[in-house]
Design an enzyme around this catalytic site. Structure first.
Site, PDB file in Angstrom:
ATOM      1  N   CYS A 140      39.658  37.426  35.268  1.00 23.94           N
ATOM      2  CA  CYS A 140      39.907  37.861  36.514  1.00 23.94           C
ATOM      3  C   CYS A 140      38.624  37.487  37.716  1.00 23.94           C
ATOM      4  O   CYS A 140      37.530  37.809  37.431  1.00 23.94           O
ATOM      5  CB  CYS A 140      39.955  39.331  36.844  1.00 23.94           C
ATOM      6  SG  CYS A 140      40.244  39.786  38.398  1.00 23.94           S
ATOM      7  N   CYS A 143      37.770  40.073  40.600  1.00 26.13           N
ATOM      8  CA  CYS A 143      36.862  41.395  40.130  1.00 26.13           C
ATOM      9  C   CYS A 143      36.995  41.515  38.767  1.00 26.13           C
ATOM     10  O   CYS A 143      36.348  41.124  38.055  1.00 26.13           O
ATOM     11  CB  CYS A 143      37.516  42.627  40.997  1.00 26.13           C
ATOM     12  SG  CYS A 143      39.184  42.768  41.182  1.00 26.13           S
ATOM     13  N   SER A 144      37.913  42.379  38.196  1.00 27.11           N
ATOM     14  CA  SER A 144      38.161  42.757  36.554  1.00 27.11           C
ATOM     15  C   SER A 144      39.606  43.305  36.608  1.00 27.11           C
ATOM     16  O   SER A 144      39.693  44.016  35.520  1.00 27.11           O
ATOM     17  CB  SER A 144      37.321  43.634  36.276  1.00 27.11           C
ATOM     18  OG  SER A 144      37.347  44.912  37.219  1.00 27.11           O
ATOM     19  N   CYS A 145      40.619  42.646  36.907  1.00 27.49           N
ATOM     20  CA  CYS A 145      41.833  42.905  36.967  1.00 27.49           C
ATOM     21  C   CYS A 145      42.259  42.658  35.079  1.00 27.49           C
ATOM     22  O   CYS A 145      41.848  41.682  34.727  1.00 27.49           O
ATOM     23  CB  CYS A 145      42.906  42.193  37.654  1.00 27.49           C
ATOM     24  SG  CYS A 145      42.736  42.651  39.717  1.00 27.49           S
TER      25      CYS A 145
END
Lengths: 235, 108
Positions: A140, A143-145
């Site tokens: 991602c 961000c951090s999906c």
């Protein structure tokens, strides 16, 4: 003689001074130790961000904007009920049932909903399959999906700047740092997760699994292999 | 499988749960969250490389504070006062006893 006495006297005085200073130092240390003990009877102050979170929670609770018991349930779910085992269950089913595998690759969401692995944030999950020709890996860049219902909370490295920025730029190098070395003829495909779409990698099925029970298959499947950054355990 | 704890620190877990809960209650859309969070992460990572641990959740916390300030749910001043109140409560609570706000009826 006088000189000698004087020098002895000076020496004794110096020794006395050292002793006195040492006593002062020892007393100081005892006081500091006592003070430390006096501080211990009280609760240790949490870190600054921990206090900020607590403050937010208190204000929102007092305004009736949140239900604090819901927070405990969410934490319990992500700590104890949701994790890579869910993803491994899906992969094991795909390995052992060709119809399930085909349907999963076509549209994973109805199957995942049936298994109870659906996205809380309304995201769509796409399954991508690793073969000899194509190796899929997931990142991602924003961000951090991450597919929470299938893999739980992402590991720190998935959230790090290094992984998020380098995976698209030099995927083979990143893979080699995870110990994954692919033949030249294998194409590496990087999928960038978003708020709406998350990916599950179906790792390559090891040979010789015929007749193995789902539970035994699940044990071969690693979390990293479902992100595309690791391999499954060999038989 | 993996035996790592889901969260490294209790406040990471609390913050995560608070955010998910607020999203589920409709306080903000997840897309809005992702957009705001990615902007914060980018600005935090301008002068150093974030390692995905505490620094990641600090960016998360700042994002949530900003979103709640933007829709007037929690103002910066009331947040500051409440943090100080919790700090004071810790200082006066004997070790082992539950920490409660003093006075408990403290208004926000």
């Amino acid at each position: 003689m006088l000189a000698t006495y004087s020098s002895f006297s000076t020496g004794a005085s110096a020794a006395l001074n050292v002793w006195t200073n040492t006593r002062v130092l020892i007393n100081y240390m005892i006081m500091a130790h006592d003070q430390e003990h006096n501080e211990h009877p009280y609760n240790d102050l949490p870190s600054e961000p921990a206090l900020r979170v607590k403050a937010l929670e208190t204000i929102l609770t007092r305004k009736g904007l949140i239900d604090p018991s819901a927070l405990d349930k969410i934490i319990d779910t992500y700590q104890n009920k949701i994790g890579p085992r869910n993803g491994a269950h899906v992969v094991a089913k795909a390995w052992s049932d060709s119809n399930f595998r085909a349907a999963l690759l076509d549209d994973a969401n109805p199957l995942l909903a049936k298994l109870g692995y659906y996205g809380r944030q309304g995201e769509h999950i796409v399954a991508v399959e690793n073969t000899d020709e194509i190796h899929n890996m997931v990142v991602c860049t924003l961000c951090s999906c991450y597919p929470w219902p299938l893999l739980g909370i992402p590991p720190s490295w998935y959230k790090s700047d290094a992984y998020r920025s380098r995976t698209v730029r030099e995927p083979r190098k990143v893979l080699s740092e995870f110990g994954v070395r692919l033949p030249e003829y294998t194409t590496v495909r990087v999928w960038d997760s978003t708020a709406e779409i998350r990916y599950l990698v179906i790792p390559k099925c090891p040979t010789g699994i015929d007749g193995m029970a789902e539970e035994a298959l699940i044990k071969l499947i690693t979390r990293d292999s479902m992100i595309g950054c690791g391999l499954v355990k060999s038989l | 499988m993996i035996n790592e704890p889901a969260f490294e620190m209790p406040w990471h877990a609390q913050l995560f749960a608070l955010t998910v809960h607020l999203n589920e209650l409709g306080r903000f859309e997840w897309l809005e969250w992702v957009e705001s969070f990615s902007i914060t992460l980018k600005s935090h990572g301008l002068d150093r490389e974030l390692n995905g641990g505490d620094d990641y959740f600090l960016a998360w916390l700042e994002t949530l504070e900003n979103l709640l300030a933007k829709d007037s749910s929690v103002g910066a001043l009331e947040l500051f006062k409440m943090r100080k109140a919790w700090e004071a409560a810790h200082f006066i609570t004997p070790h082992g006893a539950p920490v409660i706000l003093d006075p408990p009826e403290l208004k926000t």
